[in-house]
Motif scaffolding. Structure first.
Motif, mmCIF file in Angstrom:
data_model
loop_
_atom_site.group_PDB
_atom_site.id
_atom_site.type_symbol
_atom_site.label_atom_id
_atom_site.label_comp_id
_atom_site.label_asym_id
_atom_site.label_seq_id
_atom_site.Cartn_x
_atom_site.Cartn_y
_atom_site.Cartn_z
ATOM 1 N N ARG A 51 1.305 -5.798 -6.717
ATOM 2 C CA ARG A 51 0.440 -6.327 -5.964
ATOM 3 C C ARG A 51 -0.312 -5.718 -5.005
ATOM 4 N NH1 ARG A 51 5.388 -7.637 -7.342
ATOM 5 N NH2 ARG A 51 6.308 -5.984 -6.478
ATOM 6 N N ARG A 52 -1.625 -6.539 -4.539
ATOM 7 C CA ARG A 52 -2.544 -5.977 -3.034
ATOM 8 C C ARG A 52 -2.560 -6.311 -1.848
ATOM 9 N NH1 ARG A 52 -6.155 -2.174 -6.599
ATOM 10 N NH2 ARG A 52 -5.781 -2.127 -8.408
ATOM 11 N N LEU A 53 -2.952 -6.050 -1.337
ATOM 12 C CA LEU A 53 -3.647 -6.441 0.126
ATOM 13 C C LEU A 53 -4.417 -7.320 0.202
ATOM 14 C CD1 LEU A 53 -2.023 -4.319 3.365
ATOM 15 C CD2 LEU A 53 -0.706 -6.057 1.536
ATOM 16 N N SER A 54 -5.057 -7.505 1.470
ATOM 17 C CA SER A 54 -6.279 -7.839 1.310
ATOM 18 C C SER A 54 -7.271 -7.076 1.173
ATOM 19 C CB SER A 54 -7.023 -9.313 2.430
ATOM 20 O OG SER A 54 -6.123 -8.592 3.838
ATOM 21 N N ASN A 55 -7.085 -6.087 1.418
ATOM 22 C CA ASN A 55 -7.772 -4.800 1.469
ATOM 23 C C ASN A 55 -8.201 -3.832 0.341
ATOM 24 O OD1 ASN A 55 -5.383 -3.508 2.122
ATOM 25 N ND2 ASN A 55 -5.774 -2.596 4.046
ATOM 26 N N GLY A 56 -7.467 -4.580 -0.882
ATOM 27 C CA GLY A 56 -6.987 -4.000 -1.594
ATOM 28 C C GLY A 56 -5.946 -2.938 -2.025
ATOM 29 N N ARG A 57 -5.770 -2.755 -1.049
ATOM 30 C CA ARG A 57 -4.650 -1.410 -1.319
ATOM 31 C C ARG A 57 -3.134 -2.121 -1.805
ATOM 32 N NH1 ARG A 57 -3.462 2.279 4.102
ATOM 33 N NH2 ARG A 57 -2.817 3.348 2.633
ATOM 34 N N ARG A 58 -2.967 -0.917 -2.465
ATOM 35 C CA ARG A 58 -1.598 -1.251 -4.009
ATOM 36 C C ARG A 58 -0.473 -1.660 -2.864
ATOM 37 N NH1 ARG A 58 -5.139 1.591 -6.548
ATOM 38 N NH2 ARG A 58 -5.824 1.208 -8.437
ATOM 39 N N MET B 283 11.174 -4.201 0.753
ATOM 40 C CA MET B 283 10.137 -3.292 1.956
ATOM 41 C C MET B 283 8.889 -2.789 1.610
ATOM 42 S SD MET B 283 11.741 -0.061 2.868
ATOM 43 C CE MET B 283 11.523 1.174 2.765
ATOM 44 N N ASP B 284 7.969 -3.481 1.719
ATOM 45 C CA ASP B 284 6.974 -2.666 0.521
ATOM 46 C C ASP B 284 6.517 -1.247 1.221
ATOM 47 O OD1 ASP B 284 6.381 -5.573 1.020
ATOM 48 O OD2 ASP B 284 4.669 -6.016 2.477
ATOM 49 N N LEU B 285 6.034 -1.170 0.234
ATOM 50 C CA LEU B 285 6.131 0.180 0.182
ATOM 51 C C LEU B 285 4.940 0.583 -0.651
ATOM 52 C CD1 LEU B 285 8.768 1.499 -1.787
ATOM 53 C CD2 LEU B 285 8.839 1.820 0.235
ATOM 54 N N THR B 286 3.369 1.659 -0.258
ATOM 55 C CA THR B 286 2.619 1.975 -0.067
ATOM 56 C C THR B 286 2.159 3.630 -1.971
ATOM 57 O OG1 THR B 286 2.085 4.276 0.538
ATOM 58 C CG2 THR B 286 1.176 2.215 2.029
ATOM 59 N N ILE B 287 1.587 3.058 -2.061
ATOM 60 C CA ILE B 287 0.938 4.555 -2.840
ATOM 61 C C ILE B 287 2.006 5.372 -3.394
ATOM 62 C CG2 ILE B 287 -1.338 4.957 -3.124
ATOM 63 C CD1 ILE B 287 -1.480 4.607 -6.582
ATOM 64 N N GLY B 288 1.621 6.110 -2.300
ATOM 65 C CA GLY B 288 1.524 7.352 -2.065
ATOM 66 C C GLY B 288 3.546 7.826 -0.947
ATOM 67 N N GLU B 289 3.837 6.872 -0.442
ATOM 68 C CA GLU B 289 5.432 6.208 -0.817
ATOM 69 C C GLU B 289 6.439 6.408 -1.703
ATOM 70 O OE1 GLU B 289 6.364 4.412 3.542
ATOM 71 O OE2 GLU B 289 5.523 2.996 1.941
#
Length: 143
Positions: free
Chosen positions: A33-40, A1-7
Motif C-alpha cells: 500500500r502507498r500513501l498519497s505521497n507515494g510512500r510505501r 500499525m503502519d510501518l515504513t520501508i525503513g522499519e
C-alpha cells in the motif's frame, strides 16, 4: 500499525533495495500500500510473509515458484492441494540438497582430520602437492 520501508528493512533484516525488488517481482502476499505521497506502507502481515518468503528463498526456491505459490494464496480457498503439492515438491528438493551437502561436509571433515594429523606429526610436507610428483606417491586418498 503502519510501518515504513525503513522499519520493515530493520525488522526483517532485508535491505530497502531488496524490499523494492520483492515488490517489483510480485512476491508480497498483498499489494504494498502507498500513501498519497507515494510512500510505501507495510503492516504486520507483510513482515510475517517476508519471514516465510525469505526462508523459501534461502531454501533454494526459485522466484518463479514463489510467485506461483503466492498467486495460489491470493486466489484464496479451494487450491490448497495445489499449494501442498508445490510445497512437497520443493521439500523434496531441499531434502536432496541437504543429503548432498551432508556428503560434502563428511568429505571436508575427513580432510580436516587428515591435515590436522599430518600437521601434528610434522608430516604436512607429505600431503599432496601437484608441483611435486613424488609427494603424491603412496598417498592415496590423503590428498
Amino acid at each position: 500499525m503502519d510501518l515504513t520501508i525503513g522499519e520493515v528493512a530493520k525488522r526483517s533484516g532485508l535491505s530497502v533495495h531488496a524490499l523494492r525488488f520483492y515488490e517489483r517481482e510480485g512476491l508480497f502476499a498483498n499489494p504494498v500500500r502507498r500513501l498519497s505521497n507515494g510512500r510505501r506502507i507495510y503492516h504486520q502481515e507483510d513482515l510475517e510473509w517476508l519471514a516465510i518468503c525469505t526462508k523459501l528463498r534461502s531454501s533454494g526456491m526459485s522466484l518463479a515458484m514463489i510467485r506461483q505459490y503466492i498467486e495460489l494464496v491470493r486466489q484464496g480457498p479451494g487450491n490448497e492441494h495445489e499449494r501442498l503439492e508445490l510445497l512437497r515438491r520443493h521439500e523434496g528438493h531441499v531434502e536432496a540438497r541437504i543429503r548432498e551437502l551432508q556428503g560434502a561436509l563428511d568429505v571436508m571433515r575427513h580432510k580436516v582430520r587428515v591435515y590436522e594429523d599430518h600437521v601434528v606429526r610434522g608430516e604436512a610436507d607429505r600431503l599432496w602437492n601437484p608441483s611435486r610428483p613424488d609427494a603424491a606417491a603412496g598417498e592415496g586418498a590423503v590428498r
